[in-house]
Design a protein around this motif. Structure first.
Motif, PDB file in Angstrom:
ATOM      1  N   PRO A 106       0.852  -1.201   0.000  1.00  0.00           N
ATOM      2  CA  PRO A 106       0.000   0.000   0.000  1.00  0.00           C
ATOM      3  C   PRO A 106       0.881   1.242   0.000  1.00  0.00           C
ATOM      4  O   PRO A 106       2.004   1.230   0.512  1.00  0.00           O
ATOM      5  N   ARG A 107       0.375   2.286  -0.612  1.00  0.00           N
ATOM      6  CA  ARG A 107       1.127   3.537  -0.723  1.00  0.00           C
ATOM      7  C   ARG A 107       0.351   4.646  -0.016  1.00  0.00           C
ATOM      8  O   ARG A 107      -0.742   4.414   0.491  1.00  0.00           O
ATOM      9  N   SER A 108       0.915   5.829  -0.038  1.00  0.00           N
ATOM     10  CA  SER A 108       0.197   6.975   0.509  1.00  0.00           C
ATOM     11  C   SER A 108       0.548   8.213  -0.310  1.00  0.00           C
ATOM     12  O   SER A 108       1.607   8.275  -0.940  1.00  0.00           O
ATOM     13  N   THR A 109      -0.346   9.177  -0.277  1.00  0.00           N
ATOM     14  CA  THR A 109      -0.097  10.441  -0.958  1.00  0.00           C
ATOM     15  C   THR A 109       0.896  11.254  -0.139  1.00  0.00           C
ATOM     16  O   THR A 109       1.253  10.876   0.986  1.00  0.00           O
ATOM     17  N   LEU A 110       1.320  12.368  -0.675  1.00  0.00           N
ATOM     18  CA  LEU A 110       2.235  13.239   0.066  1.00  0.00           C
ATOM     19  C   LEU A 110       1.607  13.756   1.351  1.00  0.00           C
ATOM     20  O   LEU A 110       2.318  14.076   2.307  1.00  0.00           O
ATOM     21  N   THR A 111       0.274  13.824   1.375  1.00  0.00           N
ATOM     22  CA  THR A 111      -0.416  14.286   2.585  1.00  0.00           C
ATOM     23  C   THR A 111      -0.772  13.147   3.526  1.00  0.00           C
ATOM     24  O   THR A 111      -1.418  13.356   4.537  1.00  0.00           O
ATOM     25  N   GLY A 112      -0.354  11.919   3.167  1.00  0.00           N
ATOM     26  CA  GLY A 112      -0.565  10.785   4.059  1.00  0.00           C
ATOM     27  C   GLY A 112      -1.832   9.993   3.822  1.00  0.00           C
ATOM     28  O   GLY A 112      -2.122   9.049   4.559  1.00  0.00           O
ATOM     29  N   GLU A 113      -2.602  10.342   2.806  1.00  0.00           N
ATOM     30  CA  GLU A 113      -3.814   9.575   2.530  1.00  0.00           C
ATOM     31  C   GLU A 113      -3.440   8.243   1.888  1.00  0.00           C
ATOM     32  O   GLU A 113      -2.573   8.178   1.028  1.00  0.00           O
ATOM     33  N   PRO A 114      -4.113   7.165   2.316  1.00  0.00           N
ATOM     34  CA  PRO A 114      -3.742   5.840   1.804  1.00  0.00           C
ATOM     35  C   PRO A 114      -4.139   5.651   0.338  1.00  0.00           C
ATOM     36  O   PRO A 114      -5.168   6.130  -0.111  1.00  0.00           O
ATOM     37  N   LEU A 115      -3.261   4.944  -0.371  1.00  0.00           N
ATOM     38  CA  LEU A 115      -3.497   4.547  -1.749  1.00  0.00           C
ATOM     39  C   LEU A 115      -3.291   3.037  -1.850  1.00  0.00           C
ATOM     40  O   LEU A 115      -2.487   2.466  -1.102  1.00  0.00           O
ATOM     41  N   PRO A 116      -3.979   2.388  -2.792  1.00  0.00           N
ATOM     42  CA  PRO A 116      -3.751   0.950  -2.956  1.00  0.00           C
ATOM     43  C   PRO A 116      -2.374   0.694  -3.560  1.00  0.00           C
ATOM     44  O   PRO A 116      -1.732   1.614  -4.082  1.00  0.00           O
ATOM     45  N   PRO A 117      -1.929  -0.548  -3.539  1.00  0.00           N
ATOM     46  CA  PRO A 117      -0.661  -0.866  -4.186  1.00  0.00           C
ATOM     47  C   PRO A 117      -0.726  -0.539  -5.680  1.00  0.00           C
ATOM     48  O   PRO A 117      -1.805  -0.456  -6.275  1.00  0.00           O
ATOM     49  N   GLU A 118       0.426  -0.381  -6.270  1.00  0.00           N
ATOM     50  CA  GLU A 118       0.514  -0.125  -7.711  1.00  0.00           C
ATOM     51  C   GLU A 118      -0.125  -1.274  -8.497  1.00  0.00           C
ATOM     52  O   GLU A 118      -0.751  -1.050  -9.531  1.00  0.00           O
ATOM     53  N   LEU A 119       0.043  -2.500  -8.010  1.00  0.00           N
ATOM     54  CA  LEU A 119      -0.542  -3.695  -8.625  1.00  0.00           C
ATOM     55  C   LEU A 119      -1.496  -4.327  -7.615  1.00  0.00           C
ATOM     56  O   LEU A 119      -1.167  -5.323  -6.962  1.00  0.00           O
ATOM     57  N   PRO A 120      -2.697  -3.787  -7.455  1.00  0.00           N
ATOM     58  CA  PRO A 120      -3.558  -4.215  -6.349  1.00  0.00           C
ATOM     59  C   PRO A 120      -3.997  -5.679  -6.385  1.00  0.00           C
ATOM     60  O   PRO A 120      -3.938  -6.363  -5.360  1.00  0.00           O
ATOM     61  N   ALA A 121      -4.418  -6.172  -7.536  1.00  0.00           N
ATOM     62  CA  ALA A 121      -4.869  -7.569  -7.601  1.00  0.00           C
ATOM     63  C   ALA A 121      -3.687  -8.518  -7.429  1.00  0.00           C
ATOM     64  O   ALA A 121      -3.794  -9.549  -6.748  1.00  0.00           O
ATOM     65  N   THR A 122      -2.577  -8.164  -8.019  1.00  0.00           N
ATOM     66  CA  THR A 122      -1.369  -8.972  -7.875  1.00  0.00           C
ATOM     67  C   THR A 122      -0.911  -8.974  -6.424  1.00  0.00           C
ATOM     68  O   THR A 122      -0.526 -10.019  -5.889  1.00  0.00           O
ATOM     69  N   ALA A 123      -0.970  -7.827  -5.772  1.00  0.00           N
ATOM     70  CA  ALA A 123      -0.562  -7.722  -4.366  1.00  0.00           C
ATOM     71  C   ALA A 123      -1.411  -8.622  -3.482  1.00  0.00           C
ATOM     72  O   ALA A 123      -0.889  -9.307  -2.594  1.00  0.00           O
ATOM     73  N   GLN A 124      -2.701  -8.638  -3.731  1.00  0.00           N
ATOM     74  CA  GLN A 124      -3.591  -9.472  -2.911  1.00  0.00           C
ATOM     75  C   GLN A 124      -3.237 -10.954  -3.067  1.00  0.00           C
ATOM     76  O   GLN A 124      -3.117 -11.679  -2.080  1.00  0.00           O
TER      77      GLN A 124
END
Length: 174
Positions: free
Chosen positions: A90-108
Motif C-alpha cells: 500500500p502507498r500513501s499520498t504526500l499528505t498521508g492519505e492511503p493509496l492501494p498498491p501499484e498492482l492491487p490484484a497482484t498484491a492481494q
C-alpha cells in the motif's frame, strides 16, 4: 510478540523437517507440497515487506547494500526485492492519505501466497511492455485478469496467456 512469532515459525519448520512424508500417499504428498509452497510464498511476501520497511529507514543506497550483506544476496537481488515490494505494498499520498498498491490484484494474490516471483515477473513484463496510451482502466483490468489467472496457472502458462492478452489489448503491437 515478533520474537515469539519467529520462534514458533522455526519450531514449525523444525517439526516439518523431522516429519517423515514417506508414509503418506501420493495425493497427500502433493497436498503437503501445495501447503508448503503457499507458506513459502507467504514468507517471501512478508520478507519483501520487511525489506521495503528497512530500505525506507535510511539512505536507500546504504540500506540496499546493508540488506544484501545481511541476507547474503547480491545488491541487484536486494534492489529487485525492494522494487517488487514497492509495487505490492500500500502507498500513501504526500499528505498521508492511503493509496492501494501499484498492482492491487497482484498484491492481494502475492500476500495470500498464490503467486511466486515468476508469476510476478510475467505480470510486470506485460505491464511494462504496454504503450503509454493504453487507458488506465484497460491496464487495471489486464493486471486483475492476469493476477486472477496466475493463481491457477504455472508461470510458463501465464506467460502464454499474457502474450494473447497483449495482442487483444494492443493489437497493433505499437
Amino acid at each position: 510478540m515478533l520474537s515469539a512469532a519467529v520462534a514458533a515459525l522455526n519450531q514449525g519448520i523444525d517439526a516439518l523437517a523431522d516429519a517423515d512424508a514417506s508414509g503418506l500417499g501420493i495425493a497427500e504428498q502433493l497436498r503437503l507440497l501445495d501447503v508448503l509452497e503457499i507458506a513459502r510464498r507467504r514468507l517471501t511476501a512478508v520478507s519483501h515487506t520487511v525489506t521495503l520497511t528497512a530500505a525506507k529507514a535510511d539512505a536507500p543506497a546504504v540500506m540496499t547494500k546493508a540488506i544484501a550483506d545481511t541476507i547474503r544476496v547480491s545488491p541487484a537481488e536486494a534492489r529487485r526485492r525492494i522494487r517488487d515490494a514497492e509495487q505490492l505494498a500500500p502507498r500513501s499520498t504526500l499528505t498521508g492519505e492511503p493509496l492501494p498498491p501499484e498492482l492491487p490484484a497482484t498484491a492481494q494474490a502475492w500476500h495470500a501466497g498464490a503467486l511466486d516471483g515468476e508469476h510476478l515477473r510475467v505480470i510486470q513484463k506485460f505491464l511494462r511492455d504496454l504503450p503509454a496510451d493504453i487507458t488506465p482502466n484497460v491496464v487495471a483490468d489486464s493486471e486483475a485478469f492476469l493476477a486472477s489467472y496466475a493463481q491457477q496457472l504455472r508461470p510458463d502458462q501465464l506467460d502464454k496467456l499474457a502474450v494473447q492478452l497483449a495482442m487483444r489489448v494492443n493489437p497493433d503491437g505499437a
